[in-house]
Motif scaffolding. Sequence first.
Motif: not given
Length: 307
Positions: A76-99
Amino acid sequence: MNKTLPALAIFLSLFSAFEANLHAASRVLYYRSVTPREIGYLTLNNEENFSFPVIFGTQDIAIHPTTGHVYAGTQGSGLVRFNPDGSNRTQLVPTTFSSNIWSLALDPSNQHIYWSSTTERAVYRSNLDGSNPLILQNDILPSFGITVSPETGHYYWAEFDKLWRTNFDNTETIAIVSDAAGILETPTLDPVNQQVYWIESSGNKNDIWRSNFNGTNPTLVLEDVPFQINSLIVDPQEGHLYWSVFGSEGVDHKIQRADLDGSNLIDFHIFETPASPQALFLATIPEPGSLLLIASGLLFGCRRTRE
């Protein structure tokens, strides 16, 4: 005599120790848990366990070997990336492309990430920043695993009871396994010995298999591994296999380990309820918990308490 020389020697000695510790690294086993929702890691000597909560349901994780970024396929949140401690979450690929991303794999040498989706029934690739997403395979049966071999230029992907190998340029696909006894899941590679491992799952029956990269010499490694296996990884450096066991009533949630030939099976780590480990990933990180400071010519160390 110059009285500053002994002090300078002491300082240089301390700085040398600081520099050595600064570059110390630990090989750790990352895992993700369904309940509670968290991502954590264990040191391979099983002496330290660190975890942090996440606010989204992760299906699979991968760690960039240079930046340390955690990549997560989610529900439900697509492809995401974040720092090793869980901070700075960034959605790389939206759910419209791959849910519903079930499995993912990094190819840092070519700056690519691969993933499979059970909802869209497709295999995808994009740049590591999420740009230029491409559909590599579509209209396939459910895929429960993908892995890459940058050394040979192939990606391996599961399709229900089959395991395929495809060139990076998508020009050739061959069947590594064509008739697994159940659902074929979580293919993982041993680049040192040029072998691929996978799980064949049918109800509560789980078998671990391996073959050469080209599919020859299929070998049963472990038969009738009890309970539900959710992830399988290989550590060729130490000669071990790791997999996660999703327990049920009366059965511990745990990570098990065996030698590459299936011998010396042990419970590597048992989790306290309700932790439920699933996706596993082996990574090398700066020594966990280390905080080093130089102040007034003295070296101080602060470390996380070990179990």
